[in-house]
Scaffold this motif. Structure first.
Motif, PDB file in Angstrom:
ATOM      1  N   LEU A 135     -55.227  70.824 -65.961  1.00 51.03           N
ATOM      2  CA  LEU A 135     -56.216  70.016 -65.727  1.00 51.03           C
ATOM      3  C   LEU A 135     -56.830  69.624 -66.666  1.00 51.03           C
ATOM      4  CD1 LEU A 135     -57.964  73.493 -65.238  1.00 51.03           C
ATOM      5  CD2 LEU A 135     -57.583  71.573 -63.499  1.00 51.03           C
ATOM      6  N   GLN A 136     -56.684  69.651 -68.261  1.00 50.82           N
ATOM      7  CA  GLN A 136     -56.964  68.830 -69.495  1.00 50.82           C
ATOM      8  C   GLN A 136     -56.171  67.224 -69.012  1.00 50.82           C
ATOM      9  OE1 GLN A 136     -58.309  68.700 -72.042  1.00 50.82           O
ATOM     10  NE2 GLN A 136     -58.492  66.641 -71.509  1.00 50.82           N
ATOM     11  N   MET A 137     -54.651  67.319 -68.396  1.00 56.70           N
ATOM     12  CA  MET A 137     -54.458  65.978 -68.119  1.00 56.70           C
ATOM     13  C   MET A 137     -55.217  65.032 -67.377  1.00 56.70           C
ATOM     14  SD  MET A 137     -50.497  67.187 -68.188  1.00 56.70           S
ATOM     15  CE  MET A 137     -49.052  65.494 -67.773  1.00 56.70           C
ATOM     16  N   LEU A 138     -55.967  66.290 -65.729  1.00 55.97           N
ATOM     17  CA  LEU A 138     -56.879  65.468 -65.186  1.00 55.97           C
ATOM     18  C   LEU A 138     -57.973  65.358 -65.018  1.00 55.97           C
ATOM     19  CD1 LEU A 138     -55.142  67.941 -61.726  1.00 55.97           C
ATOM     20  CD2 LEU A 138     -55.228  65.844 -62.304  1.00 55.97           C
TER      21      LEU A 138
ATOM     22  N   ASP B 248     -54.772  71.191 -55.550  1.00 57.07           N
ATOM     23  CA  ASP B 248     -54.480  72.234 -54.300  1.00 57.07           C
ATOM     24  C   ASP B 248     -54.713  73.348 -55.370  1.00 57.07           C
ATOM     25  OD1 ASP B 248     -52.238  71.464 -55.734  1.00 57.07           O
ATOM     26  OD2 ASP B 248     -51.122  71.182 -53.730  1.00 57.07           O
ATOM     27  N   ILE B 249     -55.357  74.360 -55.007  1.00 56.30           N
ATOM     28  CA  ILE B 249     -55.443  75.917 -55.976  1.00 56.30           C
ATOM     29  C   ILE B 249     -53.970  76.426 -54.336  1.00 56.30           C
ATOM     30  CG2 ILE B 249     -57.234  75.432 -56.627  1.00 56.30           C
ATOM     31  CD1 ILE B 249     -58.652  77.364 -55.205  1.00 56.30           C
ATOM     32  N   HIS B 250     -53.603  77.854 -55.657  1.00 55.06           N
ATOM     33  CA  HIS B 250     -52.850  78.008 -54.347  1.00 55.06           C
ATOM     34  C   HIS B 250     -53.227  79.647 -55.342  1.00 55.06           C
ATOM     35  CE1 HIS B 250     -49.823  75.338 -54.851  1.00 55.06           C
ATOM     36  NE2 HIS B 250     -49.661  75.800 -54.195  1.00 55.06           N
ATOM     37  N   GLU B 251     -54.281  80.349 -56.131  1.00 54.08           N
ATOM     38  CA  GLU B 251     -55.073  82.171 -55.867  1.00 54.08           C
ATOM     39  C   GLU B 251     -56.022  81.787 -56.268  1.00 54.08           C
ATOM     40  OE1 GLU B 251     -52.819  84.882 -58.471  1.00 54.08           O
ATOM     41  OE2 GLU B 251     -50.627  83.348 -58.673  1.00 54.08           O
TER      42      GLU B 251
ATOM     43  N   GLU C  48     -62.418  78.346 -59.827  1.00 55.53           N
ATOM     44  CA  GLU C  48     -63.272  77.654 -61.448  1.00 55.53           C
ATOM     45  C   GLU C  48     -63.666  77.074 -61.760  1.00 55.53           C
ATOM     46  OE1 GLU C  48     -67.572  77.262 -62.035  1.00 55.53           O
ATOM     47  OE2 GLU C  48     -67.248  78.467 -60.047  1.00 55.53           O
ATOM     48  N   PRO C  49     -62.311  77.231 -62.641  1.00 59.04           N
ATOM     49  CA  PRO C  49     -61.913  76.029 -63.740  1.00 59.04           C
ATOM     50  C   PRO C  49     -62.007  74.712 -63.213  1.00 59.04           C
ATOM     51  CG  PRO C  49     -60.366  77.704 -63.916  1.00 59.04           C
ATOM     52  CD  PRO C  49     -61.473  78.123 -62.361  1.00 59.04           C
ATOM     53  N   VAL C  50     -61.061  74.976 -61.808  1.00 54.99           N
ATOM     54  CA  VAL C  50     -60.330  73.688 -61.378  1.00 54.99           C
ATOM     55  C   VAL C  50     -62.245  72.656 -60.568  1.00 54.99           C
ATOM     56  CG1 VAL C  50     -59.891  72.664 -59.264  1.00 54.99           C
ATOM     57  CG2 VAL C  50     -58.198  74.254 -59.898  1.00 54.99           C
ATOM     58  N   SER C  51     -62.827  73.312 -59.909  1.00 56.24           N
ATOM     59  CA  SER C  51     -63.997  73.317 -60.046  1.00 56.24           C
ATOM     60  C   SER C  51     -64.889  72.579 -60.945  1.00 56.24           C
ATOM     61  CB  SER C  51     -64.691  74.238 -59.286  1.00 56.24           C
ATOM     62  OG  SER C  51     -64.896  74.472 -59.934  1.00 56.24           O
TER      63      SER C  51
ATOM     64  N   LEU D 159     -58.894  83.038 -50.861  1.00 56.03           N
ATOM     65  CA  LEU D 159     -58.389  81.782 -51.229  1.00 56.03           C
ATOM     66  C   LEU D 159     -59.632  80.398 -50.998  1.00 56.03           C
ATOM     67  CD1 LEU D 159     -56.481  79.932 -53.176  1.00 56.03           C
ATOM     68  CD2 LEU D 159     -55.649  80.067 -51.146  1.00 56.03           C
ATOM     69  N   LEU D 160     -60.241  80.845 -49.778  1.00 59.23           N
ATOM     70  CA  LEU D 160     -61.319  79.948 -49.025  1.00 59.23           C
ATOM     71  C   LEU D 160     -62.464  80.148 -49.473  1.00 59.23           C
ATOM     72  CD1 LEU D 160     -59.820  80.033 -45.060  1.00 59.23           C
ATOM     73  CD2 LEU D 160     -60.132  77.810 -46.238  1.00 59.23           C
ATOM     74  N   VAL D 161     -63.408  81.263 -49.565  1.00 60.86           N
ATOM     75  CA  VAL D 161     -64.150  81.636 -50.454  1.00 60.86           C
ATOM     76  C   VAL D 161     -64.341  81.543 -51.513  1.00 60.86           C
ATOM     77  CG1 VAL D 161     -65.803  84.100 -50.736  1.00 60.86           C
ATOM     78  CG2 VAL D 161     -64.141  83.950 -48.466  1.00 60.86           C
ATOM     79  N   ALA D 162     -63.015  81.752 -52.253  1.00 58.37           N
ATOM     80  CA  ALA D 162     -63.239  80.983 -53.700  1.00 58.37           C
ATOM     81  C   ALA D 162     -63.986  79.563 -53.773  1.00 58.37           C
ATOM     82  CB  ALA D 162     -61.904  81.498 -54.160  1.00 58.37           C
ATOM     83  N   ALA D 163     -62.836  79.100 -53.006  1.00 52.92           N
ATOM     84  CA  ALA D 163     -63.240  77.126 -53.849  1.00 52.92           C
ATOM     85  C   ALA D 163     -64.473  77.144 -52.473  1.00 52.92           C
ATOM     86  CB  ALA D 163     -62.034  76.767 -52.498  1.00 52.92           C
ATOM     87  N   ALA D 164     -64.968  77.631 -51.597  1.00 58.78           N
ATOM     88  CA  ALA D 164     -66.472  77.656 -51.245  1.00 58.78           C
ATOM     89  C   ALA D 164     -67.286  77.417 -52.079  1.00 58.78           C
ATOM     90  CB  ALA D 164     -66.062  78.419 -49.754  1.00 58.78           C
TER      91      ALA D 164
END
Length: 252
Positions: A64-67, A81-84, A89-92, A110-115
Motif C-alpha cells: 500500500l505504501q508503494m501504491l 484487489d483484496i482477499h480478506e 479499510e486500509p486499502v480504501s 468480503l463484498l460487504v467490507a469493500a462496499a
C-alpha cells in the motif's frame, strides 16, 4: 474516448518500486497523448497463486505504501484487489477502486467490507458463473451500501486448464450495472496449465478487447509489463507495455 469508458492497466503484482515507476510513467504519457484517465492496477498480494512456491508480492503494508507513492508521484487513480475482509479499510485509504477476485466474488463478508468503505467496488465474474448470476454479488454489495459497482468479465472454465469467453455475458451484466469491464489479459489464461503456474497466450489480448467492445463493454483491463516473459506472475498473459498505447487507440 467517451468519458464513460474505463481503462485499467498495470503489472499483475508489485515486483519492485522501479517497475511501478516504469509503468506509471508510460500510463501518464498515454493519458496526456490520448486525453484519457487510465487507472493504475497492481496487486500487493497474489493470494491465489497456483503453487505455494510462487511469488506473491510485498504484502499489505509495504504494498500500500508503494501504491500510495505511485498516486502521489504520478497523480494516477489506483485499483488493487483484496482477499480478506480486514484488508478493505486500509486499502480504501489509498485506492480509488477495490477489486474482488473472481474466485471470491460470492464471499459475502468480503463484498460487504469493500462496499462499506464507500469506494468503487469492481467485482470480477467467477469462472463458474454466468453474467446474469452476478446479480447476487451485486445485491450483496448494494445492500451493504455500495454506490458504484463495476462488473468484470474474465472468461469461464471450459474443461481443464482452459478459459472460454462468452461475450453475451457483457450485455447481460450491463443490465445489472452501468459499467462492465473486459479483462483482456486474464481471459487468455490457461489456469494452472504450465507446470505449477498459470499459462496463457497474449497474442489474443487485442482481439479480446475489440470483441468485447462490439458486445458493449465500456471498460477494458490490461495487465502490462515492460518485459512480460520476465514477470513474476501471469507472465504468459501480460501485454507488452509498449503495445498498450496502440491498442487503446484502436479502442478509441
Amino acid at each position: 474516448m467517451s468519458s464513460k469508458t474505463t481503462i485499467i492497466a498495470g503489472p499483475c503484482v508489485i515486483e519492485s518500486a522501479e517497475l511501478l515507476d516504469i509503468v506509471a510513467r508510460k500510463l501518464v504519457e498515454i493519458n496526456t497523448k490520448l486525453g484519457i484517465n487510465i487507472i493504475f492496477k497492481a496487486s500487493f498480494d497474489k493470494a491465489n497463486r497456483t503453487s505455494i512456491h510462487s511469488f506473491r508480492g510485498p504484502g499489505l503494508e509495504l504494498g500500500l505504501q508503494m501504491l500510495a507513492d505511485v498516486k502521489a508521484n504520478y497523480g494516477l487513480r489506483i485499483l488493487t484487489d483484496i482477499h480478506e475482509s480486514y484488508q478493505a479499510e486500509p486499502v480504501s485509504e489509498v485506492c480509488d477502486v477495490i477489486q474482488i477476485p473472481a474466485f471470491l466474488c460470492r464471499q459475502t463478508d468480503l463484498l460487504v467490507a469493500a462496499a462499506k468503505t464507500g469506494r468503487t467496488v469492481n467485482i470480477k465474474k467467477a469462472q463458474f458463473l454466468s453474467g446474469l448470476d452476478m446479480r447476487y454479488p451485486v445485491e450483496k454489495a448494494l445492500d451493504a451500501g455500495a454506490k458504484d459497482i463495476w462488473l468484470t468479465e474474465r472468461g469461464n472454465m471450459m474443461g481443464y486448464n482452459n478459459l472460454v469467453v462468452d461475450f453475451r455475458n457483457i450485455p447481460d451484466m450491463l443490465e445489472l450495472v452501468p459499467t462492465v469491464i473486459m479483462d483482456c489479459t486474464h481471459s487468455v489464461q490457461r489456469p494452472g496449465g504450465s507446470d505449477g503456474k498459470t499459462g496463457g497466450d497474449r497474442r489474443f489480448v487485442p482481439q479480446m478487447a475489440l470483441a468485447a467492445k462490439a458486445f458493449g463493454a465500456n471498460g477494458f483491463f490490461f495487465e502490462v509489463h515492460p518485459h512480460p516473459d520476465e514477470g513474476l506472475s501471469d507472465a504468459a498473459n501480460m501485454l507488452e507495455l509498449d503495445r498498450l498505447e496502440a491498442l487503446v487507440e484502436k479502442l478509441i
